[in-house]
Design a protein around this motif. Structure first.
Motif, PDB file in Angstrom:
ATOM      1  N   MET A 103       0.817  -1.211   0.000  1.00 28.05           N
ATOM      2  CA  MET A 103       0.000   0.000   0.000  1.00 28.05           C
ATOM      3  C   MET A 103       0.858   1.272   0.000  1.00 28.05           C
ATOM      4  O   MET A 103       0.426   2.307  -0.506  1.00 28.05           O
ATOM      5  N   THR A 104       2.086   1.185   0.554  1.00 22.22           N
ATOM      6  CA  THR A 104       2.919   2.392   0.557  1.00 22.22           C
ATOM      7  C   THR A 104       3.475   2.681  -0.853  1.00 22.22           C
ATOM      8  O   THR A 104       3.841   3.804  -1.150  1.00 22.22           O
ATOM      9  N   SER A 105       3.551   1.650  -1.706  1.00 22.64           N
ATOM     10  CA  SER A 105       4.075   1.918  -3.054  1.00 22.64           C
ATOM     11  C   SER A 105       2.973   2.147  -4.079  1.00 22.64           C
ATOM     12  O   SER A 105       3.250   2.552  -5.194  1.00 22.64           O
ATOM     13  N   LEU A 106       1.711   1.843  -3.714  1.00 23.69           N
ATOM     14  CA  LEU A 106       0.627   2.041  -4.677  1.00 23.69           C
ATOM     15  C   LEU A 106      -0.126   3.325  -4.369  1.00 23.69           C
ATOM     16  O   LEU A 106      -0.288   3.695  -3.206  1.00 23.69           O
ATOM     17  N   ASP A 107      -0.597   3.981  -5.414  1.00 23.54           N
ATOM     18  CA  ASP A 107      -1.409   5.181  -5.236  1.00 23.54           C
ATOM     19  C   ASP A 107      -2.875   4.745  -5.135  1.00 23.54           C
ATOM     20  O   ASP A 107      -3.429   4.207  -6.103  1.00 23.54           O
ATOM     21  N   PRO A 108      -3.496   4.943  -3.976  1.00 22.96           N
ATOM     22  CA  PRO A 108      -4.867   4.425  -3.794  1.00 22.96           C
ATOM     23  C   PRO A 108      -5.899   5.092  -4.714  1.00 22.96           C
ATOM     24  O   PRO A 108      -6.986   4.557  -4.915  1.00 22.96           O
ATOM     25  N   THR A 109      -5.536   6.246  -5.286  1.00 21.92           N
ATOM     26  CA  THR A 109      -6.519   6.987  -6.093  1.00 21.92           C
ATOM     27  C   THR A 109      -6.345   6.735  -7.599  1.00 21.92           C
ATOM     28  O   THR A 109      -7.032   7.328  -8.407  1.00 21.92           O
ATOM     29  N   GLN A 149     -10.251  -6.837 -17.455  1.00 21.35           N
ATOM     30  CA  GLN A 149     -11.207  -6.078 -16.640  1.00 21.35           C
ATOM     31  C   GLN A 149     -10.496  -5.378 -15.476  1.00 21.35           C
ATOM     32  O   GLN A 149     -10.762  -4.224 -15.172  1.00 21.35           O
ATOM     33  N   ARG A 150      -9.588  -6.082 -14.877  1.00 21.55           N
ATOM     34  CA  ARG A 150      -8.998  -5.589 -13.621  1.00 21.55           C
ATOM     35  C   ARG A 150      -8.043  -4.413 -13.824  1.00 21.55           C
ATOM     36  O   ARG A 150      -7.690  -3.729 -12.869  1.00 21.55           O
ATOM     37  N   ILE A 151      -7.657  -4.187 -15.044  1.00 17.48           N
ATOM     38  CA  ILE A 151      -6.759  -3.066 -15.334  1.00 17.48           C
ATOM     39  C   ILE A 151      -7.393  -1.737 -14.901  1.00 17.48           C
ATOM     40  O   ILE A 151      -6.714  -0.768 -14.596  1.00 17.48           O
ATOM     41  N   ASN A 152      -8.720  -1.721 -14.820  1.00 21.22           N
ATOM     42  CA  ASN A 152      -9.427  -0.487 -14.424  1.00 21.22           C
ATOM     43  C   ASN A 152      -9.791  -0.452 -12.944  1.00 21.22           C
ATOM     44  O   ASN A 152     -10.512   0.432 -12.503  1.00 21.22           O
ATOM     45  N   ASN A 153      -9.317  -1.410 -12.179  1.00 19.86           N
ATOM     46  CA  ASN A 153      -9.611  -1.430 -10.733  1.00 19.86           C
ATOM     47  C   ASN A 153      -8.602  -0.587  -9.963  1.00 19.86           C
ATOM     48  O   ASN A 153      -7.508  -0.293 -10.451  1.00 19.86           O
ATOM     49  N   TYR A 154      -9.022  -0.235  -8.740  1.00 24.08           N
ATOM     50  CA  TYR A 154      -8.141   0.520  -7.822  1.00 24.08           C
ATOM     51  C   TYR A 154      -7.480  -0.462  -6.846  1.00 24.08           C
ATOM     52  O   TYR A 154      -8.017  -1.553  -6.604  1.00 24.08           O
ATOM     53  N   PRO A 155      -6.368  -0.059  -6.221  1.00 25.88           N
ATOM     54  CA  PRO A 155      -5.656  -0.987  -5.329  1.00 25.88           C
ATOM     55  C   PRO A 155      -6.542  -1.640  -4.258  1.00 25.88           C
ATOM     56  O   PRO A 155      -6.383  -2.832  -3.972  1.00 25.88           O
ATOM     57  N   HIS A 156      -7.492  -0.874  -3.674  1.00 27.67           N
ATOM     58  CA  HIS A 156      -8.276  -1.459  -2.574  1.00 27.67           C
ATOM     59  C   HIS A 156      -9.171  -2.597  -3.045  1.00 27.67           C
ATOM     60  O   HIS A 156      -9.721  -3.352  -2.235  1.00 27.67           O
ATOM     61  N   GLN A 157      -9.313  -2.757  -4.349  1.00 29.50           N
ATOM     62  CA  GLN A 157     -10.165  -3.835  -4.858  1.00 29.50           C
ATOM     63  C   GLN A 157      -9.389  -5.161  -4.988  1.00 29.50           C
ATOM     64  O   GLN A 157      -9.934  -6.146  -5.476  1.00 29.50           O
ATOM     65  N   PHE A 158      -8.152  -5.157  -4.534  1.00 29.47           N
ATOM     66  CA  PHE A 158      -7.327  -6.372  -4.606  1.00 29.47           C
ATOM     67  C   PHE A 158      -6.942  -6.843  -3.198  1.00 29.47           C
ATOM     68  O   PHE A 158      -6.862  -6.032  -2.265  1.00 29.47           O
ATOM     69  N   SER A 159      -6.661  -8.151  -3.088  1.00 29.71           N
ATOM     70  CA  SER A 159      -6.178  -8.691  -1.799  1.00 29.71           C
ATOM     71  C   SER A 159      -4.708  -8.285  -1.617  1.00 29.71           C
ATOM     72  O   SER A 159      -4.059  -7.836  -2.559  1.00 29.71           O
ATOM     73  N   ARG A 165       1.593  -8.447  -6.105  1.00 27.25           N
ATOM     74  CA  ARG A 165       1.846  -8.814  -7.506  1.00 27.25           C
ATOM     75  C   ARG A 165       1.831  -7.568  -8.396  1.00 27.25           C
ATOM     76  O   ARG A 165       2.620  -7.451  -9.331  1.00 27.25           O
ATOM     77  N   ILE A 166       0.920  -6.639  -8.080  1.00 26.66           N
ATOM     78  CA  ILE A 166       0.852  -5.394  -8.872  1.00 26.66           C
ATOM     79  C   ILE A 166       2.137  -4.574  -8.665  1.00 26.66           C
ATOM     80  O   ILE A 166       2.705  -4.042  -9.609  1.00 26.66           O
ATOM     81  N   VAL A 167       2.587  -4.519  -7.400  1.00 28.46           N
ATOM     82  CA  VAL A 167       3.833  -3.791  -7.111  1.00 28.46           C
ATOM     83  C   VAL A 167       4.990  -4.410  -7.908  1.00 28.46           C
ATOM     84  O   VAL A 167       5.821  -3.707  -8.483  1.00 28.46           O
ATOM     85  N   ILE A 168       5.008  -5.741  -7.963  1.00 23.36           N
ATOM     86  CA  ILE A 168       6.062  -6.426  -8.724  1.00 23.36           C
ATOM     87  C   ILE A 168       5.934  -6.077 -10.209  1.00 23.36           C
ATOM     88  O   ILE A 168       6.927  -5.814 -10.891  1.00 23.36           O
ATOM     89  N   ALA A 169       4.698  -6.028 -10.702  1.00 28.71           N
ATOM     90  CA  ALA A 169       4.479  -5.669 -12.117  1.00 28.71           C
ATOM     91  C   ALA A 169       5.023  -4.271 -12.392  1.00 28.71           C
ATOM     92  O   ALA A 169       5.711  -4.045 -13.391  1.00 28.71           O
ATOM     93  N   ILE A 170       4.749  -3.325 -11.490  1.00 27.92           N
ATOM     94  CA  ILE A 170       5.241  -1.947 -11.677  1.00 27.92           C
ATOM     95  C   ILE A 170       6.767  -1.930 -11.646  1.00 27.92           C
ATOM     96  O   ILE A 170       7.419  -1.300 -12.466  1.00 27.92           O
ATOM     97  N   ALA A 171       7.328  -2.660 -10.680  1.00 29.91           N
ATOM     98  CA  ALA A 171       8.794  -2.652 -10.519  1.00 29.91           C
ATOM     99  C   ALA A 171       9.494  -3.256 -11.736  1.00 29.91           C
ATOM    100  O   ALA A 171      10.570  -2.811 -12.119  1.00 29.91           O
ATOM    101  N   LEU A 172       8.861  -4.283 -12.331  1.00 28.24           N
ATOM    102  CA  LEU A 172       9.570  -5.012 -13.388  1.00 28.24           C
ATOM    103  C   LEU A 172       9.180  -4.605 -14.802  1.00 28.24           C
ATOM    104  O   LEU A 172       9.767  -5.085 -15.770  1.00 28.24           O
ATOM    105  N   VAL A 173       8.190  -3.713 -14.925  1.00 23.44           N
ATOM    106  CA  VAL A 173       7.658  -3.416 -16.260  1.00 23.44           C
ATOM    107  C   VAL A 173       8.729  -2.838 -17.191  1.00 23.44           C
ATOM    108  O   VAL A 173       8.702  -3.050 -18.392  1.00 23.44           O
ATOM    109  N   ASN A 174       9.707  -2.164 -16.628  1.00 24.59           N
ATOM    110  CA  ASN A 174      10.799  -1.608 -17.430  1.00 24.59           C
ATOM    111  C   ASN A 174      12.003  -2.535 -17.525  1.00 24.59           C
ATOM    112  O   ASN A 174      13.070  -2.123 -17.944  1.00 24.59           O
ATOM    113  N   TYR A 175      11.845  -3.784 -17.093  1.00 25.88           N
ATOM    114  CA  TYR A 175      12.937  -4.752 -17.099  1.00 25.88           C
ATOM    115  C   TYR A 175      14.198  -4.182 -16.447  1.00 25.88           C
ATOM    116  O   TYR A 175      15.248  -4.051 -17.077  1.00 25.88           O
ATOM    117  N   PRO A 176      14.109  -3.808 -15.165  1.00 25.21           N
ATOM    118  CA  PRO A 176      15.273  -3.205 -14.509  1.00 25.21           C
ATOM    119  C   PRO A 176      16.425  -4.204 -14.385  1.00 25.21           C
ATOM    120  O   PRO A 176      16.193  -5.411 -14.354  1.00 25.21           O
TER     121      PRO A 176
END
Ligand SMILES: Nc1ncnc2c1ncn2[C@@H]1O[C@H](COP(=O)(O)OP(=O)(O)OP(=O)(O)O)[C@@H](O)[C@H]1O
Length: 365
Positions: A103-109, A149-159, A165-176
Motif C-alpha cells: 500500500m505504501t508503493s501504490l497510489d490508492p486513487t 477487466q482488472r486493469i481499471n480497478n483501484y488498489p483497494h479492490q485487490f487482496s 503482484r501489482i507492485v512487482i508488475a510496476i517494478a519489473l515493467v521496465n525490465y530493470p
C-alpha cells in the motif's frame, strides 16, 4: 567495473547521519558486489544497516544522511555522484524496488493499469496505447486473472497478495537490471508469501534481473538467495554462498543469527535471541563490534578490528577466531542441529559441511 560479471560494485561505503545526539555511523566501510542475474540476501538484526545500504544504492537516504566515503559503481558510473534528477531516471529505468507493504508503493486513487503503464510512458517515452498493452501483458505475467477487466480497478479492490503482484508488475515493467526487495513478503500469510517468492524467481529467470533481498526469514534466504551478506553494526561481517553461510558459518554473530532467525516452518515457536544489544552507533566500540555479546571473544577482539579471513574463494568472515593462532573452535551444538534443518529447506544433503582451509594472515594476535 572491476569485474564484468558484476552489475554493481559497492566499495568502502560509509554513511553517517547527523542527529541532535551526534553523528550516527550507520554504514562503516561496507564493500560488496552484486553479480548479473544473482540474488544476494542481506541479513542482520534490526539496525544493522541493511536498509541504509540499499537506500544509498537508490539515492533515497534521508536528508540528514552524509556520505562519508566510498563508491557505488553501476555501469561504470558512481551512483553517489549522481544528482537527484539523474537518480530519478536510474530508479525509473535500471534499479527498481519492492517494499514490505504494497500500500505504501501504490497510489490508492489511481487505477492500477495507469500505475503499471506510467513508468513506460514517463521513462521510455512510450505511446499510451502501447504502454497499456504492455501493462496488460505484465499483469498476466504476474498472475492477475481477468487482467482485461482488472486493469481499471483501484488498489483497494485487490487482496494483499494481489497488491504485491501489482507492485512487482510496476517494478519489473521496465525490465530493470537491479531489483531491491526489502522484506517484500513479510506482511503476507505463509501460502501467499510462497507464491510471491515463486513468482519473483520465475520473473527473475525471464528478465535476468539481479536481486538484493533483505529479509529476516531464513526460509526465504534458503529458497531465494545465491549468496548471503551478514551485517552487524554497520559492517558486513561474513559473506559467502548460501550453502557456505548455512552449512559452514564462521562468525559467532552468524551463529547467533542463524539460531535466532525464524524460518517458514518455525512460525510461532520460541526462538533464542542473541543476548545483549547492538552497540551505540554514535560511538561504535573499538575492535570487533560484536565482542561484548560474543561468548567466544578473544582478548584481541576488544582492541583491534578483525580483517576478513578467507575461508574459500567465495566465503570470507571478519572474526579473529579464523586467525591460525586462535584456539580451535567448533560451532555451538544448536548450529550443527540447525544444519539438518537447512538441508530440509534447501533439499540438499549436508555433506558440504567440511572444515575449510583458512589462509595465513599477516596480522599479529
Ligand atoms: N534518518 C536517520 N537518522 C539517524 N539515524 C538513522 C537514520 N536512518 C537510519 N538510522 C540509523 O542507521 C542504522 C541502520 O539502520 P537501518 O534502517 O539500515 O537498519 P536495518 O538493518 O535495515 O534494520 P531493520 O531490519 O529494522 O529495517 C540504525 O542505527 C538506525 O537507527
Amino acid at each position: 567495473m572491476e569485474n564484468d560479471k558484476n552489475i554493481l560494485e559497492v566499495r568502502n561505503l560509509k554513511i553517517n547521519f547527523n542527529t541532535y545526539a551526534g553523528t550516527v555511523k550507520a554504514i562503516r566501510d561496507v564493500s560488496f558486489d552484486l553479480r548479473k542475474g544473482e540474488t544476494l540476501a542481506i541479513v542482520g538484526e534490526s539496525g544493522s544497516g541493511k536498509t541504509v545500504t540499499t537506500r544509498s544504492i537508490m539515492g533515497l537516504n534521508s536528508p540528514n544522511a552524509v556520505i562519508d566515503g566510498g563508491t557505488i559503481m553501476f555501469k561504470n558510473q558512481d551512483l553517489l555522484k549522481k544528482t537527484r534528477k539523474q537518480m530519478d531516471e536510474i530508479r525509473g529505468n535500471d534499479i527498481a524496488e519492492i517494499f514490505q507493504d504494497p500500500m505504501t508503493s501504490l497510489d490508492p486513487t489511481m487505477k492500477i493499469g495507469k500505475q503499471i503503464a506510467e513508468p513506460l510512458i514517463i521513462h521510455k517515452g512510450m505511446k499510451r496505447e502501447k504502454a497499456y498493452a504492455q501493462a496488460l501483458e505484465m499483469m498476466k505475467l504476474v498472475g492477475i486473472e481477468n487482467a482485461e477487466q482488472r486493469i481499471n480497478n483501484y488498489p483497494h479492490q485487490f487482496s494483499g497478495g494481489m497488491r504485491q503482484r501489482i507492485v512487482i508488475a510496476i517494478a519489473l515493467v521496465n525490465y530493470p537490471e537491479i531489483l531491491i526487495a526489502d522484506e517484500p513478503t513479510t506482511a503476507l500469510d505463509v501460502t501467499i508469501q510462497a507464491q510471491i517468492l515463486d513468482l519473483m524467481k520465475e520473473l527473475q529467470a525471464k528478465i535476468n534481473t539481479s536481486i538484493i533481498f533483505i529479509t529476516h526469514d531464513l526460509g526465504v534466504v534458503a529458497g531465494m538467495a545465491d549468496r548471503v551478506a551478514v551485517m552487524y553494526a554497520g559492517k558486513i561481517v561474513e559473506y559467502g554462498t548460501v550453502d557456505e553461510i548455512f552449512y559452514n558459518p564462521k562468525h559467532p554473530y552468524t551463529w547467533g543469527l542463524l539460531n535466532s532467525m525464524p524460518t517458514m516452518d518455525t512460525t510461532g515457536t520460541e526462538l533464542p535471541s542473541i543476548p545483549g544489544t547492538p552497540p551505540d552507533l554514535l560511538d561504535p566500540p573499538k575492535g570487533d563490534a560484536f565482542a561484548a555479546r560474543n561468548k567466544y571473544a578473544l582478548e584481541i577482539d576488544t582492541k583491534q578490528e578483525p580483517p576478513f579471513f578467507k575461508v574459500s574463494d567465495t566465503h570470507y568472515a571478519a572474526t579473529w577466531l579464523l586467525d591460525p593462532r586462535a584456539p580451535k573452535m567448533t560451532p555451538p551444538e544448536q548450529i550443527i542441529e540447525r544444519q539438518k534443518h537447512y538441508a530440509k529447506l534447501t533439499h540438499k544433503t549436508i555433506d558440504q559441511h567440511k572444515d575449510t582451509h583458512v589462509e595465513e594472515q599477516e596480522e599479529q594476535l
